[in-house]
Scaffold this motif. Structure first.
Motif, mmCIF file in Angstrom:
data_model
loop_
_atom_site.group_PDB
_atom_site.id
_atom_site.type_symbol
_atom_site.label_atom_id
_atom_site.label_comp_id
_atom_site.label_asym_id
_atom_site.label_seq_id
_atom_site.Cartn_x
_atom_site.Cartn_y
_atom_site.Cartn_z
ATOM 1 N N ALA A 1 2.981 0.991 28.144
ATOM 2 C CA ALA A 1 4.429 0.758 28.085
ATOM 3 C C ALA A 1 5.027 1.111 26.724
ATOM 4 O O ALA A 1 6.223 1.388 26.631
ATOM 5 C CB ALA A 1 4.730 -0.695 28.423
ATOM 6 N N LEU A 2 4.217 1.078 25.690
ATOM 7 C CA LEU A 2 4.727 1.340 24.342
ATOM 8 C C LEU A 2 4.037 2.570 23.761
ATOM 9 O O LEU A 2 3.316 2.500 22.766
ATOM 10 C CB LEU A 2 4.485 0.120 23.443
ATOM 11 C CG LEU A 2 5.101 -1.193 23.947
ATOM 12 C CD1 LEU A 2 4.625 -2.369 23.110
ATOM 13 C CD2 LEU A 2 6.623 -1.100 23.932
ATOM 14 N N ALA A 3 4.249 3.690 24.430
ATOM 15 C CA ALA A 3 3.546 4.923 24.057
ATOM 16 C C ALA A 3 4.322 5.770 23.055
ATOM 17 O O ALA A 3 3.930 6.907 22.773
ATOM 18 C CB ALA A 3 3.252 5.746 25.308
ATOM 19 N N ALA A 4 5.420 5.249 22.527
ATOM 20 C CA ALA A 4 6.211 6.019 21.564
ATOM 21 C C ALA A 4 5.353 6.375 20.344
ATOM 22 O O ALA A 4 4.733 5.511 19.732
ATOM 23 C CB ALA A 4 7.428 5.215 21.129
ATOM 24 N N GLU A 5 5.322 7.672 20.011
ATOM 25 C CA GLU A 5 4.492 8.139 18.902
ATOM 26 C C GLU A 5 5.190 7.888 17.578
ATOM 27 O O GLU A 5 6.331 8.279 17.372
ATOM 28 C CB GLU A 5 4.182 9.621 19.083
ATOM 29 C CG GLU A 5 3.367 9.896 20.352
ATOM 30 C CD GLU A 5 3.190 11.377 20.601
ATOM 31 O OE1 GLU A 5 3.980 12.175 20.059
ATOM 32 O OE2 GLU A 5 2.261 11.749 21.349
ATOM 33 N N LEU A 6 4.485 7.212 16.664
ATOM 34 C CA LEU A 6 5.080 6.830 15.385
ATOM 35 C C LEU A 6 4.606 7.707 14.229
ATOM 36 O O LEU A 6 5.396 8.052 13.348
ATOM 37 C CB LEU A 6 4.751 5.363 15.081
ATOM 38 C CG LEU A 6 5.195 4.342 16.133
ATOM 39 C CD1 LEU A 6 4.774 2.946 15.717
ATOM 40 C CD2 LEU A 6 6.712 4.410 16.340
ATOM 41 N N ALA A 7 3.329 8.042 14.213
ATOM 42 C CA ALA A 7 2.796 8.817 13.085
ATOM 43 C C ALA A 7 1.538 9.560 13.516
ATOM 44 O O ALA A 7 0.710 9.001 14.242
ATOM 45 C CB ALA A 7 2.482 7.906 11.904
ATOM 46 N N PRO A 8 1.385 10.826 13.071
ATOM 47 C CA PRO A 8 0.182 11.589 13.422
ATOM 48 C C PRO A 8 -0.946 11.340 12.418
ATOM 49 O O PRO A 8 -0.712 11.140 11.231
ATOM 50 C CB PRO A 8 0.660 13.038 13.340
ATOM 51 C CG PRO A 8 1.707 13.013 12.270
ATOM 52 C CD PRO A 8 2.374 11.664 12.368
ATOM 53 N N LEU A 9 -2.171 11.360 12.910
ATOM 54 C CA LEU A 9 -3.352 11.240 12.054
ATOM 55 C C LEU A 9 -4.351 12.323 12.459
ATOM 56 O O LEU A 9 -4.589 12.532 13.655
ATOM 57 C CB LEU A 9 -4.005 9.867 12.199
ATOM 58 C CG LEU A 9 -3.196 8.657 11.730
ATOM 59 C CD1 LEU A 9 -3.934 7.374 12.108
ATOM 60 C CD2 LEU A 9 -2.979 8.717 10.229
ATOM 61 N N PRO A 10 -4.955 13.024 11.494
ATOM 62 C CA PRO A 10 -5.944 14.058 11.833
ATOM 63 C C PRO A 10 -7.183 13.441 12.475
ATOM 64 O O PRO A 10 -7.641 12.364 12.069
ATOM 65 C CB PRO A 10 -6.261 14.704 10.481
ATOM 66 C CG PRO A 10 -5.854 13.705 9.458
ATOM 67 C CD PRO A 10 -4.722 12.930 10.041
ATOM 68 N N VAL A 11 -7.733 14.137 13.464
ATOM 69 C CA VAL A 11 -8.820 13.587 14.268
ATOM 70 C C VAL A 11 -10.090 13.348 13.457
ATOM 71 O O VAL A 11 -10.704 12.277 13.545
ATOM 72 C CB VAL A 11 -9.128 14.527 15.459
ATOM 73 C CG1 VAL A 11 -10.420 14.104 16.146
ATOM 74 C CG2 VAL A 11 -7.980 14.499 16.455
ATOM 75 N N LEU A 12 -10.506 14.331 12.668
ATOM 76 C CA LEU A 12 -11.788 14.203 11.973
ATOM 77 C C LEU A 12 -11.839 13.016 11.004
ATOM 78 O O LEU A 12 -12.812 12.240 11.022
ATOM 79 C CB LEU A 12 -12.115 15.505 11.246
ATOM 80 C CG LEU A 12 -12.555 16.665 12.145
ATOM 81 C CD1 LEU A 12 -12.843 17.911 11.316
ATOM 82 C CD2 LEU A 12 -13.795 16.277 12.960
ATOM 83 N N PRO A 13 -10.823 12.820 10.155
ATOM 84 C CA PRO A 13 -10.866 11.626 9.290
ATOM 85 C C PRO A 13 -10.864 10.325 10.073
ATOM 86 O O PRO A 13 -11.518 9.353 9.674
ATOM 87 C CB PRO A 13 -9.606 11.772 8.435
ATOM 88 C CG PRO A 13 -9.333 13.230 8.410
ATOM 89 C CD PRO A 13 -9.721 13.708 9.771
ATOM 90 N N VAL A 14 -10.123 10.291 11.185
ATOM 91 C CA VAL A 14 -10.103 9.076 12.012
ATOM 92 C C VAL A 14 -11.500 8.803 12.568
ATOM 93 O O VAL A 14 -11.998 7.676 12.528
ATOM 94 C CB VAL A 14 -9.083 9.220 13.161
ATOM 95 C CG1 VAL A 14 -9.252 8.076 14.167
ATOM 96 C CG2 VAL A 14 -7.662 9.226 12.614
ATOM 97 N N ALA A 15 -12.149 9.868 13.084
ATOM 98 C CA ALA A 15 -13.506 9.710 13.621
ATOM 99 C C ALA A 15 -14.477 9.273 12.528
ATOM 100 O O ALA A 15 -15.310 8.378 12.735
ATOM 101 C CB ALA A 15 -13.967 11.014 14.256
ATOM 102 N N ALA A 16 -14.367 9.900 11.351
ATOM 103 C CA ALA A 16 -15.275 9.567 10.252
ATOM 104 C C ALA A 16 -15.087 8.122 9.806
ATOM 105 O O ALA A 16 -16.067 7.394 9.566
ATOM 106 C CB ALA A 16 -15.037 10.514 9.080
ATOM 107 N N LEU A 17 -13.826 7.691 9.719
ATOM 108 C CA LEU A 17 -13.551 6.313 9.313
ATOM 109 C C LEU A 17 -14.110 5.327 10.346
ATOM 110 O O LEU A 17 -14.668 4.285 9.992
ATOM 111 C CB LEU A 17 -12.045 6.109 9.159
ATOM 112 C CG LEU A 17 -11.588 4.731 8.645
ATOM 113 C CD1 LEU A 17 -12.175 4.452 7.272
ATOM 114 C CD2 LEU A 17 -10.055 4.670 8.600
ATOM 115 N N GLY A 18 -13.989 5.697 11.620
ATOM 116 C CA GLY A 18 -14.524 4.837 12.678
ATOM 117 C C GLY A 18 -16.037 4.711 12.607
ATOM 118 O O GLY A 18 -16.591 3.624 12.763
#
Length: 245
Positions: free
Chosen positions: A169-186
């Motif tokens: 219901a709240l799918a409004a996009e607020l900010a983009p994040l690059p995939v690789l850093p997100v994966a690495a941080l995870g």
């Protein structure tokens, strides 16, 4: 065959009271755990029960009554609390799982960025609230899980539904994040969470008089691998449908 002969092969707390009915032991130990009694003290109490039952020939229920009532009649342990290590384990594990899952979803969609949505923020707030409740009232939460499993199950389902509804219901996009850093941080968060569990030496295994306090190897393995395996499961759930698309 006597009770002792039947129970001699058992592990866990039952091994400390082989002449005592297993159901009685389990109920007693569960209540003692909920009351925050230290594992070695629980072992001492079981040794007392075992000694009396073995020497008198009475059953535990005859001599000590209902196991829950007897457990409550004994001194309670320290007030339940969750330590800093446990908090970090929970937060890093959840964060790592969600970050890797989000990066995997973007990668499967062949996107180079993943978006932070309003639903993400609401979900984060709900998870944070859950952690706070666990920190403030850990014993109450565990008691509901043990004594009212249907209520605990229903509550878990409602939380899951709320998270899904928030995402949809709240799918409004607020900010983009690059995939690789997100994966690495995870991955780093998951690894750190597992490392905290691996190095946790706090005794949790019920031991008898004269036995050294120790941590259960089963507990260690479960906590070390819990979040990595949940993450793999979430990624597979996202990946399998693409095979038939």
């Amino acid at each position: 065959m006597t009770m002792g002969a039947k129970n001699d092969h058992l592990g866990g707390p039952e091994r400390l009271a082989p002449h005592v009915d297993r159901a009685w032991v389990r109920s007693f130990v569960t209540e003692q755990n909920l009351r925050g009694v230290a594992p070695d003290r629980i072992g001492d109490h079981l040794a007392t029960v075992e000694s009396h039952v073995r020497e008198s020939g009475e059953g535990a229920a005859e001599a000590f009554g209902d196991p829950v009532d007897y457990a409550r009649a004994l001194p309670a342990g320290a007030a339940g609390r969750v330590g800093t290590r446990t908090v970090l384990y929970l937060v890093l594990g959840l964060a790592g799982m969600l970050l890797v899952h989000r990066a995997a979803m973007a990668w499967l969609a062949e996107d180079t960025v993943t978006w932070v949505t309003a639903g993400d923020l609401v979900s984060l707030g709900l998870l944070g609230l859950g952690v706070v409740v666990l920190l403030v009232r850990p014993a109450a939460v565990l008691r509901v899980v043990v004594e009212r499993p249907l209520v605990a199950w229903a509550g878990s389902v409602l939380i899951l539904v709320a998270l899904v509804v928030a995402q949809l219901a709240l799918a409004a996009e607020l900010a983009p994040l690059p995939v690789l850093p997100v994966a690495a941080l995870g991955v780093v968060a998951l690894a750190t969470s597992s490392l905290l569990a691996l190095r946790d030496e706090e005794p949790d295994e019920i031991t008898g008089p004269g036995e050294a306090p120790r941590r259960s190897s089963v507990t260690r393995r479960v906590t070390v691998w819990l979040y990595p395996l949940l993450t793999v499961g979430l990624v597979l759930l996202a990946w399998v449908p693409t095979l038939f698309g």
